[in-house]
Design a protein around this motif. Structure first.
Motif, PDB file in Angstrom:
ATOM      1  N   ASP A  36       0.833  -1.211   0.000  1.00  0.00           N
ATOM      2  CA  ASP A  36       0.000   0.000   0.000  1.00  0.00           C
ATOM      3  C   ASP A  36       0.863   1.254   0.000  1.00  0.00           C
ATOM      4  OD1 ASP A  36      -2.264  -1.527  -0.025  1.00  0.00           O
ATOM      5  OD2 ASP A  36      -2.741  -1.256   2.097  1.00  0.00           O
ATOM      6  N   VAL A  37       1.929   1.236   0.797  1.00  0.00           N
ATOM      7  CA  VAL A  37       2.821   2.392   0.868  1.00  0.00           C
ATOM      8  C   VAL A  37       3.566   2.571  -0.453  1.00  0.00           C
ATOM      9  CG1 VAL A  37       4.892   3.341   1.956  1.00  0.00           C
ATOM     10  CG2 VAL A  37       3.113   2.304   3.365  1.00  0.00           C
ATOM     11  N   THR A  38       4.139   1.477  -0.955  1.00  0.00           N
ATOM     12  CA  THR A  38       4.947   1.546  -2.176  1.00  0.00           C
ATOM     13  C   THR A  38       4.115   1.949  -3.390  1.00  0.00           C
ATOM     14  OG1 THR A  38       6.397  -0.189  -1.309  1.00  0.00           O
ATOM     15  CG2 THR A  38       6.513   0.267  -3.666  1.00  0.00           C
ATOM     16  N   SER A  39       2.954   1.330  -3.557  1.00  0.00           N
ATOM     17  CA  SER A  39       2.143   1.587  -4.748  1.00  0.00           C
ATOM     18  C   SER A  39       1.468   2.950  -4.728  1.00  0.00           C
ATOM     19  CB  SER A  39       1.087   0.485  -4.920  1.00  0.00           C
ATOM     20  OG  SER A  39       0.206   0.450  -3.807  1.00  0.00           O
ATOM     21  N   ALA A  40       1.471   3.617  -3.587  1.00  0.00           N
ATOM     22  CA  ALA A  40       0.908   4.965  -3.519  1.00  0.00           C
ATOM     23  C   ALA A  40       1.851   5.978  -4.140  1.00  0.00           C
ATOM     24  CB  ALA A  40       0.612   5.347  -2.068  1.00  0.00           C
ATOM     25  N   TRP A  41       3.136   5.586  -4.306  1.00  0.00           N
ATOM     26  CA  TRP A  41       4.116   6.492  -4.919  1.00  0.00           C
ATOM     27  C   TRP A  41       4.016   6.425  -6.435  1.00  0.00           C
ATOM     28  CZ3 TRP A  41       8.293   5.352  -8.180  1.00  0.00           C
ATOM     29  CH2 TRP A  41       9.175   6.414  -8.426  1.00  0.00           C
ATOM     30  N   ASP A  42       4.195   7.569  -7.074  1.00  0.00           N
ATOM     31  CA  ASP A  42       4.210   7.675  -8.526  1.00  0.00           C
ATOM     32  C   ASP A  42       5.521   8.337  -8.937  1.00  0.00           C
ATOM     33  OD1 ASP A  42       3.557   9.498 -11.110  1.00  0.00           O
ATOM     34  OD2 ASP A  42       2.273   7.705 -11.124  1.00  0.00           O
ATOM     35  N   PRO A  43       6.125   7.928 -10.049  1.00  0.00           N
ATOM     36  CA  PRO A  43       7.389   8.554 -10.460  1.00  0.00           C
ATOM     37  C   PRO A  43       7.330  10.079 -10.539  1.00  0.00           C
ATOM     38  CG  PRO A  43       7.028   6.582 -11.732  1.00  0.00           C
ATOM     39  CD  PRO A  43       5.775   6.791 -10.919  1.00  0.00           C
ATOM     40  N   SER A  44       6.149  10.630 -10.812  1.00  0.00           N
ATOM     41  CA  SER A  44       6.030  12.093 -10.864  1.00  0.00           C
ATOM     42  C   SER A  44       6.228  12.730  -9.495  1.00  0.00           C
ATOM     43  CB  SER A  44       4.666  12.495 -11.428  1.00  0.00           C
ATOM     44  OG  SER A  44       3.617  12.044 -10.583  1.00  0.00           O
ATOM     45  N   ASP A  45       6.154  11.901  -8.427  1.00  0.00           N
ATOM     46  CA  ASP A  45       6.363  12.415  -7.083  1.00  0.00           C
ATOM     47  C   ASP A  45       7.835  12.717  -6.808  1.00  0.00           C
ATOM     48  OD1 ASP A  45       3.653  12.134  -6.513  1.00  0.00           O
ATOM     49  OD2 ASP A  45       3.899  10.111  -5.697  1.00  0.00           O
ATOM     50  N   GLY A  46       8.733  12.095  -7.578  1.00  0.00           N
ATOM     51  CA  GLY A  46      10.151  12.371  -7.416  1.00  0.00           C
ATOM     52  C   GLY A  46      10.857  11.465  -6.422  1.00  0.00           C
ATOM     53  N   VAL A  47      12.175  11.597  -6.401  1.00  0.00           N
ATOM     54  CA  VAL A  47      13.016  10.702  -5.613  1.00  0.00           C
ATOM     55  C   VAL A  47      12.879  10.932  -4.107  1.00  0.00           C
ATOM     56  CG1 VAL A  47      15.059  12.200  -5.746  1.00  0.00           C
ATOM     57  CG2 VAL A  47      15.336   9.731  -5.400  1.00  0.00           C
ATOM     58  N   GLU A  48      12.688  12.172  -3.684  1.00  0.00           N
ATOM     59  CA  GLU A  48      12.585  12.416  -2.244  1.00  0.00           C
ATOM     60  C   GLU A  48      11.307  11.810  -1.670  1.00  0.00           C
ATOM     61  OE1 GLU A  48      14.987  13.352  -0.463  1.00  0.00           O
ATOM     62  OE2 GLU A  48      16.282  13.864  -2.148  1.00  0.00           O
ATOM     63  N   ARG A  49      10.227  11.859  -2.442  1.00  0.00           N
ATOM     64  CA  ARG A  49       8.988  11.214  -1.995  1.00  0.00           C
ATOM     65  C   ARG A  49       9.152   9.691  -1.982  1.00  0.00           C
ATOM     66  NH1 ARG A  49       4.137  13.982  -2.565  1.00  0.00           N
ATOM     67  NH2 ARG A  49       3.174  12.041  -1.831  1.00  0.00           N
ATOM     68  N   LEU A  50       9.972   9.184  -2.908  1.00  0.00           N
ATOM     69  CA  LEU A  50      10.249   7.748  -2.911  1.00  0.00           C
ATOM     70  C   LEU A  50      11.025   7.373  -1.652  1.00  0.00           C
ATOM     71  CD1 LEU A  50      10.147   5.001  -4.295  1.00  0.00           C
ATOM     72  CD2 LEU A  50      12.201   5.641  -5.586  1.00  0.00           C
ATOM     73  N   ALA A  51      11.965   8.212  -1.252  1.00  0.00           N
ATOM     74  CA  ALA A  51      12.715   7.971  -0.019  1.00  0.00           C
ATOM     75  C   ALA A  51      11.777   7.973   1.185  1.00  0.00           C
ATOM     76  CB  ALA A  51      13.799   9.033   0.153  1.00  0.00           C
ATOM     77  N   ASP A  52      10.817   8.894   1.201  1.00  0.00           N
ATOM     78  CA  ASP A  52       9.834   8.926   2.283  1.00  0.00           C
ATOM     79  C   ASP A  52       9.016   7.637   2.313  1.00  0.00           C
ATOM     80  OD1 ASP A  52      10.640  11.463   2.999  1.00  0.00           O
ATOM     81  OD2 ASP A  52       9.041  12.486   1.892  1.00  0.00           O
ATOM     82  N   ALA A  53       8.640   7.156   1.122  1.00  0.00           N
ATOM     83  CA  ALA A  53       7.857   5.923   1.037  1.00  0.00           C
ATOM     84  C   ALA A  53       8.662   4.747   1.574  1.00  0.00           C
ATOM     85  CB  ALA A  53       7.433   5.666  -0.410  1.00  0.00           C
ATOM     86  N   PHE A  54       9.932   4.670   1.182  1.00  0.00           N
ATOM     87  CA  PHE A  54      10.766   3.570   1.659  1.00  0.00           C
ATOM     88  C   PHE A  54      10.989   3.652   3.169  1.00  0.00           C
ATOM     89  CE2 PHE A  54      12.632   2.830  -2.757  1.00  0.00           C
ATOM     90  CZ  PHE A  54      11.932   1.649  -2.918  1.00  0.00           C
ATOM     91  N   LEU A  55      11.041   4.852   3.706  1.00  0.00           N
ATOM     92  CA  LEU A  55      11.187   4.985   5.155  1.00  0.00           C
ATOM     93  C   LEU A  55       9.962   4.415   5.862  1.00  0.00           C
ATOM     94  CD1 LEU A  55      12.727   5.916   7.618  1.00  0.00           C
ATOM     95  CD2 LEU A  55      11.795   8.221   7.284  1.00  0.00           C
ATOM     96  N   GLN A  56       8.783   4.647   5.297  1.00  0.00           N
ATOM     97  CA  GLN A  56       7.567   4.085   5.869  1.00  0.00           C
ATOM     98  C   GLN A  56       7.586   2.555   5.775  1.00  0.00           C
ATOM     99  OE1 GLN A  56       5.305   5.888   7.603  1.00  0.00           O
ATOM    100  NE2 GLN A  56       6.828   7.493   7.226  1.00  0.00           N
ATOM    101  N   VAL A  57       8.111   2.033   4.666  1.00  0.00           N
ATOM    102  CA  VAL A  57       8.209   0.581   4.504  1.00  0.00           C
ATOM    103  C   VAL A  57       9.185   0.002   5.531  1.00  0.00           C
ATOM    104  CG1 VAL A  57       8.945  -1.285   2.967  1.00  0.00           C
ATOM    105  CG2 VAL A  57       7.572   0.601   2.065  1.00  0.00           C
ATOM    106  N   VAL A  58      10.290   0.696   5.763  1.00  0.00           N
ATOM    107  CA  VAL A  58      11.247   0.242   6.774  1.00  0.00           C
ATOM    108  C   VAL A  58      10.561   0.148   8.137  1.00  0.00           C
ATOM    109  CG1 VAL A  58      13.325   0.852   8.079  1.00  0.00           C
ATOM    110  CG2 VAL A  58      13.307   1.092   5.594  1.00  0.00           C
ATOM    111  N   LYS A  59       9.735   1.132   8.455  1.00  0.00           N
ATOM    112  CA  LYS A  59       9.019   1.127   9.733  1.00  0.00           C
ATOM    113  C   LYS A  59       8.071  -0.071   9.818  1.00  0.00           C
ATOM    114  CE  LYS A  59       9.234   6.136  10.484  1.00  0.00           C
ATOM    115  NZ  LYS A  59       8.465   7.407  10.577  1.00  0.00           N
ATOM    116  N   VAL A  60       7.416  -0.386   8.712  1.00  0.00           N
ATOM    117  CA  VAL A  60       6.521  -1.546   8.682  1.00  0.00           C
ATOM    118  C   VAL A  60       7.325  -2.823   8.918  1.00  0.00           C
ATOM    119  CG1 VAL A  60       5.012  -2.948   7.231  1.00  0.00           C
ATOM    120  CG2 VAL A  60       4.804  -0.464   7.185  1.00  0.00           C
ATOM    121  N   TYR A  61       8.468  -2.935   8.249  1.00  0.00           N
ATOM    122  CA  TYR A  61       9.301  -4.123   8.407  1.00  0.00           C
ATOM    123  C   TYR A  61       9.845  -4.233   9.830  1.00  0.00           C
ATOM    124  CZ  TYR A  61       9.542  -6.259   3.789  1.00  0.00           C
ATOM    125  OH  TYR A  61       9.231  -6.957   2.642  1.00  0.00           O
ATOM    126  N   ARG A  62      10.174  -3.102  10.442  1.00  0.00           N
ATOM    127  CA  ARG A  62      10.648  -3.151  11.827  1.00  0.00           C
ATOM    128  C   ARG A  62       9.525  -3.636  12.750  1.00  0.00           C
ATOM    129  NH1 ARG A  62      15.499  -2.200  13.002  1.00  0.00           N
ATOM    130  NH2 ARG A  62      16.834  -0.766  11.828  1.00  0.00           N
TER     131      ARG A  62
END
Length: 209
Positions: free
Chosen positions: A79-105
């Motif tokens: 849900d977190v990953t697929s909410a990101w779109d390439p038009s959001d840019g790399v910094e938003r992708l980093a934010d998305a991955f940070l949320q995924v890291v929190k889920v994995y933790r």
């Protein structure tokens, strides 16, 4: 190939009170260091404060229980990953991955149990593979759309690139939450995002020089 639906729980909606107690109790036991294979249904039931018969009224067996726990991990991550779109840019992708890291933790003990059981149970292996396939299918579709729009190099192979970044990314996530310092989560998420962004989505036109 064994069916991944053979032992899936029919009720996949909001868990009942007893279901929630059993799920929470199992996660507590895993977090406290329990080995999933050695966990008994009676031990789980006692921790949850329910009768053994109540366990079996909600779960077919321990594998069914584990996959219910794992579904929350994989669904939240997707849900977190697929909410990101390439038009959001790399910094938003980093934010998305940070949320995924929190889920994995949050679900690190469950992910560890999945890896443990997948070594000997084909149903769990197929389940984990099927869950990762949704990330693969989504990434391939996004890359092809970016190619069609001229924003990703036409000579990029979406299937091969996706296998590397999805499978490699998932392994890196597991390794990070297992052995990495939580204080470096943001830095890890940003490096992962930059790897995806400059390695695949926005590979420089002169990258071969």
């Amino acid at each position: 190939m064994p069916s991944i639906t053979r032992r899936r729980t029919a009720n996949v909606g909001r868990p009942t009170s007893a279901e929630a107690e059993i799920l929470a109790a199992t996660q507590r036991l895993l977090i406290n260091g329990a080995n999933f294979t050695e966990l008994g249904v009676q031990q789980i039931s006692t921790e949850a404060g329910v009768a053994r018969s109540t366990f079996y009224s909600h779960f077919r067996d321990k594998i069914d229980l584990l996959m219910r726990l794992a579904t929350e991990l994989m669904t939240s991550s997707f849900d977190v990953t697929s909410a990101w779109d390439p038009s959001d840019g790399v910094e938003r992708l980093a934010d998305a991955f940070l949320q995924v890291v929190k889920v994995y933790r949050k679900h690190a003990a469950v992910r560890r149990a999945l890896a443990e059981v997948a070594t000997y149970d084909a149903t769990v292996r197929d389940f984990l593979s099927a869950e990762l396939n949704q990330f693969t299918d989504w990434t391939i579709a996004v890359l092809r759309a970016e190619q069609d729009a001229g924003r990703t190099r036409a000579d990029l192979d979406p299937v091969s690139a996706t296998r590397m970044i999805v499978m490699g990314g998932e392994r890196a996530l597991v390794d990070h939450v297992t052995a990495g310092d939580p204080g470096s989560d943001a830095a890890f998420a940003r490096e992962l995002a930059l790897t995806w962004w400059y390695g695949v989505y926005r590979r420089p036109a002169d990258y071969s020089k």
